[in-house]
Design a protein around this motif. Sequence first.
Motif, PDB file in Angstrom:
ATOM      1  N   ILE A 126       0.853  -1.187   0.000  1.00  0.00           N
ATOM      2  CA  ILE A 126       0.000   0.000   0.000  1.00  0.00           C
ATOM      3  C   ILE A 126       0.883   1.229   0.000  1.00  0.00           C
ATOM      4  CG2 ILE A 126      -1.738   1.278   1.330  1.00  0.00           C
ATOM      5  CD1 ILE A 126      -2.398  -1.602   2.520  1.00  0.00           C
ATOM      6  N   ASP A 127       0.691   2.078  -0.979  1.00  0.00           N
ATOM      7  CA  ASP A 127       1.506   3.287  -1.100  1.00  0.00           C
ATOM      8  C   ASP A 127       0.563   4.493  -1.099  1.00  0.00           C
ATOM      9  OD1 ASP A 127       3.235   5.292  -1.689  1.00  0.00           O
ATOM     10  OD2 ASP A 127       3.915   4.485  -3.613  1.00  0.00           O
ATOM     11  N   MET A 128       0.696   5.344  -0.096  1.00  0.00           N
ATOM     12  CA  MET A 128      -0.188   6.501   0.004  1.00  0.00           C
ATOM     13  C   MET A 128       0.118   7.471  -1.141  1.00  0.00           C
ATOM     14  SD  MET A 128      -1.869   5.534   2.552  1.00  0.00           S
ATOM     15  CE  MET A 128      -2.914   6.980   2.653  1.00  0.00           C
ATOM     16  N   ASP A 129      -0.942   8.076  -1.688  1.00  0.00           N
ATOM     17  CA  ASP A 129      -0.767   9.003  -2.812  1.00  0.00           C
ATOM     18  C   ASP A 129      -0.388  10.394  -2.294  1.00  0.00           C
ATOM     19  OD1 ASP A 129      -1.541   6.978  -4.543  1.00  0.00           O
ATOM     20  OD2 ASP A 129      -3.655   7.532  -4.436  1.00  0.00           O
ATOM     21  N   ILE A 167       7.372   5.723   5.766  1.00  0.00           N
ATOM     22  CA  ILE A 167       6.313   6.474   6.447  1.00  0.00           C
ATOM     23  C   ILE A 167       4.990   6.382   5.678  1.00  0.00           C
ATOM     24  CG2 ILE A 167       6.879   8.720   5.384  1.00  0.00           C
ATOM     25  CD1 ILE A 167       6.269   9.934   8.208  1.00  0.00           C
ATOM     26  N   ASP A 168       5.052   6.235   4.349  1.00  0.00           N
ATOM     27  CA  ASP A 168       3.787   6.198   3.607  1.00  0.00           C
ATOM     28  C   ASP A 168       3.590   4.903   2.810  1.00  0.00           C
ATOM     29  OD1 ASP A 168       5.550   6.711   1.465  1.00  0.00           O
ATOM     30  OD2 ASP A 168       3.990   7.762   0.372  1.00  0.00           O
ATOM     31  N   GLU A 169       4.307   3.859   3.208  1.00  0.00           N
ATOM     32  CA  GLU A 169       4.146   2.580   2.514  1.00  0.00           C
ATOM     33  C   GLU A 169       4.025   1.452   3.528  1.00  0.00           C
ATOM     34  OE1 GLU A 169       7.145   1.827  -0.543  1.00  0.00           O
ATOM     35  OE2 GLU A 169       7.283   3.988  -0.817  1.00  0.00           O
ATOM     36  N   ARG A 173      -0.943   2.054 -11.759  1.00  0.00           N
ATOM     37  CA  ARG A 173      -2.083   2.964 -11.916  1.00  0.00           C
ATOM     38  C   ARG A 173      -2.174   3.938 -10.759  1.00  0.00           C
ATOM     39  NH1 ARG A 173      -5.203  -1.736 -13.616  1.00  0.00           N
ATOM     40  NH2 ARG A 173      -4.421  -1.972 -15.731  1.00  0.00           N
ATOM     41  N   LYS A 174      -1.189   4.753 -10.629  1.00  0.00           N
ATOM     42  CA  LYS A 174      -1.155   5.741  -9.561  1.00  0.00           C
ATOM     43  C   LYS A 174      -1.711   7.052 -10.083  1.00  0.00           C
ATOM     44  CE  LYS A 174       1.911   6.442  -5.669  1.00  0.00           C
ATOM     45  NZ  LYS A 174       0.773   6.388  -4.791  1.00  0.00           N
ATOM     46  N   PRO A 175      -2.445   7.861  -9.357  1.00  0.00           N
ATOM     47  CA  PRO A 175      -2.936   7.630  -8.008  1.00  0.00           C
ATOM     48  C   PRO A 175      -4.218   6.803  -7.999  1.00  0.00           C
ATOM     49  CG  PRO A 175      -3.583   9.805  -8.788  1.00  0.00           C
ATOM     50  CD  PRO A 175      -2.780   9.177  -9.881  1.00  0.00           C
TER      51      PRO A 175
HETATM   52 MG   LIG Z   1       3.675   7.460  -1.706  1.00  0.00          MG
END
Ligand SMILES: [Mg+2]
Length: 389
Positions: free
Chosen positions: A5-8, A101-103, A155-157
């Motif tokens: 999970i990678d925060m956008d 921190i964001d993954e 397919r980000k975000p």
């Molecule tokens: Mg990120």
Amino acid sequence: MIMHIDMDAFFASIEQQINPCLKGKPVIVGSRDKKYRTVVAAASYEAKAYGITSGMPSHEAFKICPHAEFVACDCARYTYVSHGIFNLLEEFSPFVDHATIDEFDLDIRGLEPIFGPPLELGKTIKKRIREAFGLGCSIGIAPTWILAKLGTKIRKPDGLVLINEANSDALFHGLPVEKICGIGPALTACLAGMGILTCDQLKTAPEDILVANFGQTVGHWLYQALRTDENLTYRKGKTDTTELPKSIGHSYTLPAEIYDQNIVFSWLRMLSEMVAQRARKNNCLGKTISLWINSRNESFIRQKTSSIPTNDGWEIFMRSKAIFGQKKGIFRPARALGVTLSSLVFDETPPLLFEQKRREALLMAQDKINAKYGDWTISPAVLARILPK
Ligand SMILES: [Mg+2]
């Protein structure tokens, strides 16, 4: 199966969430509070659309997009949200790993009877994160960690991609190899020299040719990277706290060029203290100190290993100062500096000498006070020069 999970646009999205005036606008989060003298720590998708990327000097970013909104980085806030997301994910799987921190990584094997098929679970998690934090994320699901991470980039975000043997060829088609975690600019250039530009080309490259060009380790890794068999899977479950980090380092870009050597030493003292505190938190000591200092057109980097390992900020500072003493020529105004502690070992031997015991007790007390009342509540006196009052 692993879910990555990678925060956008994590930092920028949090700022937009807190301050609705920033929603829909290009937002630059600076690594420091000086608008034109910082580095872009994060950019909102509206800012990314202008070509602004993290790591870019902010004055360049404002040249591209003068009307961008600026917010100074608030690490405590981002860490707080990150922990919140971690706790939420723990409701789904006991095996959650904080990658950055964001993954986050989730071992999702065996969860199907409870939460449905992986894509269903992905949707649920995205929805829960959105409801609880107002934030978007991209999710990759795959049999190996590398593929799951790659999945988040396809397919980000707001992406949700499952990679398996059946669909991997279609997904890899035309996807640049540098999207793979671990393939940087140098490797990308070498692969391009061999005519390998995309993931589908890499997947069909014969192992012996990769090994012949990159050696056994890297060649084999490249061959395995896109394969769906599970032998590359790692990061299963919670981070093992008994594992020793490879190195502990901190660096800092100075707010302006510093001409006063004593001020530079104050920053060095601060970085040494930060490194020492982290080493103590990890219950380890290090023998090797590396120091780097950047000036306008010169960079100095050197390291030294001594036989006695340490996690004492004063000691790390004195050793890095000694390294700095080897620097030839006149002192040039410094722009950035960093200290790293490596050759780490566990802190197992109790202090033998009386002085050692006193020193250790002092550091323990200092850590306790700072943990309770906030960083730098008790700090070396020289830091008064640089810390905000
Ligand atoms: Mg990120």
